[in-house]
Design a protein around this motif. Sequence first.
Motif, PDB file in Angstrom:
ATOM      1  N   ALA A 238       0.827  -1.211   0.000  1.00  0.00           N
ATOM      2  CA  ALA A 238       0.000   0.000   0.000  1.00  0.00           C
ATOM      3  C   ALA A 238       0.861   1.261   0.000  1.00  0.00           C
ATOM      4  CB  ALA A 238      -0.955   0.000   1.197  1.00  0.00           C
ATOM      5  N   ALA A 239       1.968   1.228  -0.754  1.00  0.00           N
ATOM      6  CA  ALA A 239       2.860   2.392  -0.843  1.00  0.00           C
ATOM      7  C   ALA A 239       3.471   2.457  -2.236  1.00  0.00           C
ATOM      8  CB  ALA A 239       3.946   2.313   0.225  1.00  0.00           C
ATOM      9  N   ALA A 240       2.624   2.337  -3.264  1.00  0.00           N
ATOM     10  CA  ALA A 240       3.113   2.251  -4.637  1.00  0.00           C
ATOM     11  C   ALA A 240       3.894   3.491  -5.060  1.00  0.00           C
ATOM     12  CB  ALA A 240       1.948   2.015  -5.595  1.00  0.00           C
ATOM     13  N   GLY A 241       3.415   4.671  -4.703  1.00  0.00           N
ATOM     14  CA  GLY A 241       4.104   5.898  -5.092  1.00  0.00           C
ATOM     15  C   GLY A 241       5.507   5.973  -4.534  1.00  0.00           C
ATOM     16  N   ARG A 242       5.645   5.642  -3.267  1.00  0.00           N
ATOM     17  CA  ARG A 242       6.975   5.670  -2.651  1.00  0.00           C
ATOM     18  C   ARG A 242       7.892   4.634  -3.288  1.00  0.00           C
ATOM     19  NH1 ARG A 242       6.268   6.171   3.867  1.00  0.00           N
ATOM     20  NH2 ARG A 242       5.449   4.068   3.583  1.00  0.00           N
ATOM     21  N   ALA A 243       7.340   3.463  -3.628  1.00  0.00           N
ATOM     22  CA  ALA A 243       8.156   2.411  -4.236  1.00  0.00           C
ATOM     23  C   ALA A 243       8.662   2.832  -5.609  1.00  0.00           C
ATOM     24  CB  ALA A 243       7.354   1.117  -4.339  1.00  0.00           C
ATOM     25  N   GLU A 244       7.795   3.399  -6.436  1.00  0.00           N
ATOM     26  CA  GLU A 244       8.198   3.838  -7.778  1.00  0.00           C
ATOM     27  C   GLU A 244       9.232   4.948  -7.692  1.00  0.00           C
ATOM     28  OE1 GLU A 244       7.651   2.603 -10.612  1.00  0.00           O
ATOM     29  OE2 GLU A 244       5.889   1.297 -10.404  1.00  0.00           O
ATOM     30  N   ALA A 245       9.035   5.879  -6.771  1.00  0.00           N
ATOM     31  CA  ALA A 245       9.987   6.976  -6.624  1.00  0.00           C
ATOM     32  C   ALA A 245      11.343   6.461  -6.167  1.00  0.00           C
ATOM     33  CB  ALA A 245       9.447   8.010  -5.634  1.00  0.00           C
ATOM     34  N   LEU A 246      11.342   5.528  -5.225  1.00  0.00           N
ATOM     35  CA  LEU A 246      12.604   4.960  -4.756  1.00  0.00           C
ATOM     36  C   LEU A 246      13.305   4.206  -5.879  1.00  0.00           C
ATOM     37  CD1 LEU A 246      14.644   4.246  -2.552  1.00  0.00           C
ATOM     38  CD2 LEU A 246      13.157   2.323  -1.893  1.00  0.00           C
ATOM     39  N   ALA A 247      12.548   3.444  -6.672  1.00  0.00           N
ATOM     40  CA  ALA A 247      13.142   2.698  -7.776  1.00  0.00           C
ATOM     41  C   ALA A 247      13.818   3.636  -8.769  1.00  0.00           C
ATOM     42  CB  ALA A 247      12.076   1.860  -8.476  1.00  0.00           C
ATOM     43  N   GLU A 248      13.188   4.754  -9.067  1.00  0.00           N
ATOM     44  CA  GLU A 248      13.781   5.712 -10.007  1.00  0.00           C
ATOM     45  C   GLU A 248      15.064   6.306  -9.449  1.00  0.00           C
ATOM     46  OE1 GLU A 248      13.066   6.474 -13.190  1.00  0.00           O
ATOM     47  OE2 GLU A 248      11.724   4.750 -12.984  1.00  0.00           O
ATOM     48  N   ARG A 249      15.074   6.627  -8.183  1.00  0.00           N
ATOM     49  CA  ARG A 249      16.298   7.180  -7.582  1.00  0.00           C
ATOM     50  C   ARG A 249      17.419   6.149  -7.575  1.00  0.00           C
ATOM     51  NH1 ARG A 249      12.469   9.150  -3.869  1.00  0.00           N
ATOM     52  NH2 ARG A 249      13.175   7.688  -2.248  1.00  0.00           N
ATOM     53  N   LEU A 250      17.077   4.905  -7.309  1.00  0.00           N
ATOM     54  CA  LEU A 250      18.104   3.860  -7.284  1.00  0.00           C
ATOM     55  C   LEU A 250      18.660   3.602  -8.676  1.00  0.00           C
ATOM     56  CD1 LEU A 250      16.482   1.357  -4.756  1.00  0.00           C
ATOM     57  CD2 LEU A 250      18.433   2.872  -4.348  1.00  0.00           C
ATOM     58  N   ARG A 251      17.805   3.630  -9.690  1.00  0.00           N
ATOM     59  CA  ARG A 251      18.288   3.482 -11.072  1.00  0.00           C
ATOM     60  C   ARG A 251      19.321   4.564 -11.394  1.00  0.00           C
ATOM     61  NH1 ARG A 251      12.638   2.561 -12.284  1.00  0.00           N
ATOM     62  NH2 ARG A 251      12.263   0.416 -12.977  1.00  0.00           N
ATOM     63  N   ALA A 252      19.067   5.773 -10.909  1.00  0.00           N
ATOM     64  CA  ALA A 252      19.962   6.894 -11.211  1.00  0.00           C
ATOM     65  C   ALA A 252      21.261   6.834 -10.408  1.00  0.00           C
ATOM     66  CB  ALA A 252      19.247   8.212 -10.924  1.00  0.00           C
ATOM     67  N   ARG A 253      21.204   6.241  -9.227  1.00  0.00           N
ATOM     68  CA  ARG A 253      22.360   6.311  -8.329  1.00  0.00           C
ATOM     69  C   ARG A 253      23.269   5.094  -8.395  1.00  0.00           C
ATOM     70  NH1 ARG A 253      21.187   8.076  -2.358  1.00  0.00           N
ATOM     71  NH2 ARG A 253      23.473   8.129  -2.483  1.00  0.00           N
ATOM     72  N   ILE A 254      22.740   3.943  -8.793  1.00  0.00           N
ATOM     73  CA  ILE A 254      23.551   2.722  -8.811  1.00  0.00           C
ATOM     74  C   ILE A 254      24.108   2.544 -10.213  1.00  0.00           C
ATOM     75  CG2 ILE A 254      23.514   0.214  -8.513  1.00  0.00           C
ATOM     76  CD1 ILE A 254      21.357   0.632  -6.388  1.00  0.00           C
ATOM     77  N   PRO A 255      25.424   2.462 -10.355  1.00  0.00           N
ATOM     78  CA  PRO A 255      26.042   2.534 -11.684  1.00  0.00           C
ATOM     79  C   PRO A 255      25.807   1.336 -12.585  1.00  0.00           C
ATOM     80  CG  PRO A 255      27.702   2.156  -9.993  1.00  0.00           C
ATOM     81  CD  PRO A 255      26.428   2.444  -9.272  1.00  0.00           C
ATOM     82  N   ASP A 256      25.563   0.153 -12.028  1.00  0.00           N
ATOM     83  CA  ASP A 256      25.502  -1.044 -12.873  1.00  0.00           C
ATOM     84  C   ASP A 256      24.281  -1.888 -12.520  1.00  0.00           C
ATOM     85  OD1 ASP A 256      26.246  -2.724 -14.868  1.00  0.00           O
ATOM     86  OD2 ASP A 256      28.081  -3.453 -13.908  1.00  0.00           O
ATOM     87  N   VAL A 257      23.110  -1.354 -12.827  1.00  0.00           N
ATOM     88  CA  VAL A 257      21.856  -2.054 -12.569  1.00  0.00           C
ATOM     89  C   VAL A 257      21.396  -2.751 -13.845  1.00  0.00           C
ATOM     90  CG1 VAL A 257      19.433  -1.805 -11.962  1.00  0.00           C
ATOM     91  CG2 VAL A 257      21.145  -0.472 -10.759  1.00  0.00           C
ATOM     92  N   GLU A 258      21.064  -4.021 -13.745  1.00  0.00           N
ATOM     93  CA  GLU A 258      20.539  -4.765 -14.887  1.00  0.00           C
ATOM     94  C   GLU A 258      19.017  -4.608 -14.951  1.00  0.00           C
ATOM     95  OE1 GLU A 258      20.492  -7.273 -18.255  1.00  0.00           O
ATOM     96  OE2 GLU A 258      22.120  -6.194 -17.271  1.00  0.00           O
ATOM     97  N   ASP A 259      18.301  -5.229 -14.015  1.00  0.00           N
ATOM     98  CA  ASP A 259      16.839  -5.158 -13.992  1.00  0.00           C
ATOM     99  C   ASP A 259      16.369  -4.593 -12.660  1.00  0.00           C
ATOM    100  OD1 ASP A 259      16.177  -6.287 -16.547  1.00  0.00           O
ATOM    101  OD2 ASP A 259      16.792  -8.242 -15.754  1.00  0.00           O
ATOM    102  N   VAL A 260      15.286  -3.838 -12.705  1.00  0.00           N
ATOM    103  CA  VAL A 260      14.641  -3.324 -11.500  1.00  0.00           C
ATOM    104  C   VAL A 260      13.187  -3.775 -11.527  1.00  0.00           C
ATOM    105  CG1 VAL A 260      14.028  -1.303 -10.131  1.00  0.00           C
ATOM    106  CG2 VAL A 260      16.172  -1.315 -11.440  1.00  0.00           C
ATOM    107  N   TYR A 261      12.809  -4.572 -10.550  1.00  0.00           N
ATOM    108  CA  TYR A 261      11.443  -5.057 -10.442  1.00  0.00           C
ATOM    109  C   TYR A 261      10.743  -4.283  -9.330  1.00  0.00           C
ATOM    110  CZ  TYR A 261      13.560  -9.016 -12.917  1.00  0.00           C
ATOM    111  OH  TYR A 261      14.243  -9.796 -13.815  1.00  0.00           O
ATOM    112  N   VAL A 262       9.573  -3.769  -9.624  1.00  0.00           N
ATOM    113  CA  VAL A 262       8.796  -3.026  -8.632  1.00  0.00           C
ATOM    114  C   VAL A 262       7.433  -3.689  -8.491  1.00  0.00           C
ATOM    115  CG1 VAL A 262       7.848  -0.791  -7.952  1.00  0.00           C
ATOM    116  CG2 VAL A 262       9.958  -0.888  -9.301  1.00  0.00           C
ATOM    117  N   GLY A 263       7.043  -3.992  -7.277  1.00  0.00           N
ATOM    118  CA  GLY A 263       5.745  -4.627  -7.099  1.00  0.00           C
ATOM    119  C   GLY A 263       5.302  -4.630  -5.656  1.00  0.00           C
TER     120      GLY A 263
END
Length: 288
Positions: free
Chosen positions: A240-265
Amino acid sequence: MGSVDGAPRTEVAVITDSTAYLPPGLAERHGVTVVPLQISVGGSVRDENDITTAEAAQALREWKPVTTSRPAPERFADTYRAVGERGVTAIVSVHLSAEMSGTVEAARLASESAPVPVHVVDSGTIGLGLGLSALTAAAFALRGASAEEAAAAALRRADESRSLFYVDTLEHLRRGGRIGAAANLLGSALMMKPLLGIQDGRIAPLEKVRTSARALARLEELVVAEAGERRVDLGVQHLAAAGRAEALAERLRARIPDVEDVYVGEVGPVIGAHVGPGMLGVVVAPQL
């Protein structure tokens, strides 16, 4: 190797349980069979996939009794039999931590009467940490690995992954009896927002932070540090926190240099019953 109903066909089948919370369609595309755990809401017992997370979250907000239970060994036996009839030579059955559930024990009991050898793997984790471990076994099987090799790969992926999460309150974990080493936070956590992790198959305390905003910022920092320069997959999960999860995923994509896949659910009712609405967690899974 061909396929059946769109799923890849291999000589080694992979089975997991519903607490893997793989994104819709992903298990099917990789040929992974999912056995559901059970959940009771207000005394009504159903398979986890027969109740929505929203229903469970609402029941938790209203403090209705919500409990969970493992699949019966007979459920696994039926699944092993059905999968064995597809012509596979072995099964790798990957499940949530034995420290949190009797699911592994049920799978091992059922494996004794299975028509093909079953390699039961205690992943020592839950959620997408488990899910990515099962997908790793499936990927190895698709490449022609033996059941022993696929099981070893699943265990290695789980061992090298780390699960970190935030909860709004420890009360749901306390009520569900899953609080483990985090119990020592109870007395001082009324005004705190705890960060937790999975350690040795159990929930363990990491840090106490005074506000939810600081806790979520600290969770992000811990994830970035854990990933480092490694090539990783990330699983961002919430209740029950979809907005926070999506926002965190976007920040992590930007900050972690070698990300392959990001699953959000969103996690399902079984985990939800123990963590409560507002939970936000991240799995950092280095690629093998």
